[in-house]
Design a protein around this motif. Structure first.
Motif, PDB file in Angstrom:
ATOM      1  N   SER A 174       0.824  -1.211   0.000  1.00  0.00           N
ATOM      2  CA  SER A 174       0.000   0.000   0.000  1.00  0.00           C
ATOM      3  C   SER A 174       0.860   1.263   0.000  1.00  0.00           C
ATOM      4  O   SER A 174       0.615   2.190  -0.785  1.00  0.00           O
ATOM      5  CB  SER A 174      -0.926  -0.009   1.212  1.00  0.00           C
ATOM      6  N   ILE A 175       1.870   1.306   0.867  1.00  0.00           N
ATOM      7  CA  ILE A 175       2.679   2.533   0.917  1.00  0.00           C
ATOM      8  C   ILE A 175       3.619   2.641  -0.285  1.00  0.00           C
ATOM      9  O   ILE A 175       4.034   3.740  -0.644  1.00  0.00           O
ATOM     10  CB  ILE A 175       3.455   2.688   2.246  1.00  0.00           C
ATOM     11  N   CYS A 176       3.953   1.502  -0.898  1.00  0.00           N
ATOM     12  CA  CYS A 176       4.734   1.567  -2.142  1.00  0.00           C
ATOM     13  C   CYS A 176       3.957   2.328  -3.214  1.00  0.00           C
ATOM     14  O   CYS A 176       4.545   3.086  -3.997  1.00  0.00           O
ATOM     15  CB  CYS A 176       5.065   0.162  -2.644  1.00  0.00           C
ATOM     16  N   ASP A 177       2.654   2.130  -3.246  1.00  0.00           N
ATOM     17  CA  ASP A 177       1.816   2.863  -4.200  1.00  0.00           C
ATOM     18  C   ASP A 177       1.665   4.323  -3.798  1.00  0.00           C
ATOM     19  O   ASP A 177       1.702   5.217  -4.645  1.00  0.00           O
ATOM     20  CB  ASP A 177       0.427   2.211  -4.287  1.00  0.00           C
ATOM     21  N   GLU A 178       1.520   4.564  -2.494  1.00  0.00           N
ATOM     22  CA  GLU A 178       1.288   5.933  -2.013  1.00  0.00           C
ATOM     23  C   GLU A 178       2.524   6.813  -2.145  1.00  0.00           C
ATOM     24  O   GLU A 178       2.429   8.006  -2.412  1.00  0.00           O
ATOM     25  CB  GLU A 178       0.822   5.894  -0.556  1.00  0.00           C
ATOM     26  N   PHE A 179       3.701   6.225  -1.945  1.00  0.00           N
ATOM     27  CA  PHE A 179       4.949   6.993  -1.983  1.00  0.00           C
ATOM     28  C   PHE A 179       5.855   6.505  -3.108  1.00  0.00           C
ATOM     29  O   PHE A 179       7.058   6.328  -2.928  1.00  0.00           O
ATOM     30  CB  PHE A 179       5.674   6.889  -0.636  1.00  0.00           C
ATOM     31  N   LYS A 180       5.284   6.278  -4.289  1.00  0.00           N
ATOM     32  CA  LYS A 180       6.055   5.681  -5.384  1.00  0.00           C
ATOM     33  C   LYS A 180       7.160   6.582  -5.919  1.00  0.00           C
ATOM     34  O   LYS A 180       8.041   6.118  -6.637  1.00  0.00           O
ATOM     35  CB  LYS A 180       5.140   5.242  -6.510  1.00  0.00           C
ATOM     36  N   ASP A 181       7.132   7.868  -5.565  1.00  0.00           N
ATOM     37  CA  ASP A 181       8.233   8.754  -5.958  1.00  0.00           C
ATOM     38  C   ASP A 181       9.486   8.487  -5.132  1.00  0.00           C
ATOM     39  O   ASP A 181      10.596   8.864  -5.525  1.00  0.00           O
ATOM     40  CB  ASP A 181       7.821  10.219  -5.793  1.00  0.00           C
ATOM     41  N   ARG A 182       9.322   7.816  -3.975  1.00  0.00           N
ATOM     42  CA  ARG A 182      10.447   7.571  -3.060  1.00  0.00           C
ATOM     43  C   ARG A 182      10.754   6.092  -2.886  1.00  0.00           C
ATOM     44  O   ARG A 182      11.924   5.702  -2.754  1.00  0.00           O
ATOM     45  CB  ARG A 182      10.128   8.199  -1.699  1.00  0.00           C
TER      46      ARG A 182
END
Length: 207
Positions: A174-182
């Motif tokens: 989930s957080i990979c999708d939310e913070f995909k710029d990082r």
């Protein structure tokens, strides 16, 4: 700050610690100044907090107590070790950081990802990594590695149910999708050299 802050994330047995040491060795040979550290821990006070968090005796620890202990450990580690290394223009590779708290306490423990994120932004004064590498491996496979490695400590989190570890894994996705710029994902199910090459490539992109 002039340095480069890189963090490794993943579930139990994902291989972060092993690869972190190999990456440091490779970058050292290329002439980079590299600080390798971990959370919770990295400095004396934070290591003492780590001992409490991981102690299998404390299975009754309140979930918010746990989250606050991680944030306190993170704060001390950051000001005492990470920030000084970045100010010296070093590469800092840290085994776990804020994302772990968002996933383990925010999602798997049910505190809330927003609540845990804001707590940790207070602790870190909004300092986040330039790149985060997520070691993507199914929880069943990671736990097999944990119990096959006789030299690895079995901590309180290792004793959680498979359902808990599945929540952790889903939380990371989930957080990979939310913070995909990082955050970037690598396939951590490969052999050591395969994982190492993927990680080194992702790190070179930000150096």
């Amino acid at each position: 700050m002039p340095g480069v802050f890189i963090t490794f994330e993943g579930g139990e047995g994902s291989g972060k610690t092993t690869i972190a040491a190999l990456i440091k060795e490779a970058l050292d040979k290329e002439g980079y100044q590299v600080t390798l550290t971990r959370e919770p821990g990295g400095v004396e006070i934070a290591e003492k907090i780590r001992d409490i968090i991981h102690d299998v005796k404390y299975t009754n620890m309140d979930r918010k107590t746990e989250a606050l202990l991680y944030a306190a450990s993170r704060r001390q580690h950051l000001v005492e070790k990470v920030i000084p290394a970045l100010e010296r223009n070093e590469i800092v590779i840290c085994d776990r950081f804020v994302d772990s708290s968002m996933v383990y306490q925010g999602i798997a423990r049910g505190i809330g990802i927003k609540e845990v994120y804001e707590m940790n932004l207070f602790a870190t004064e909004n300092i986040l990594p330039k790149r985060t590498i997520f070691f993507d491996i199914k929880p069943e496979e990671g736990l097999k590695r944990v119990y096959a490695n006789k030299d690895r400590e079995i901590n309180r989190l290792d004793l959680e149910t498979i359902e808990f570890h599945q929540k952790v894994y889903d939380g990371y996705l989930s957080i990979c999708d939310e913070f995909k710029d990082r955050i970037v994902k690598i396939d951590a199910s490969l052999d050591i050299d395969g994982v190492f090459q993927q990680v080194l490539e992702k790190i070179r992109e930000v150096l």
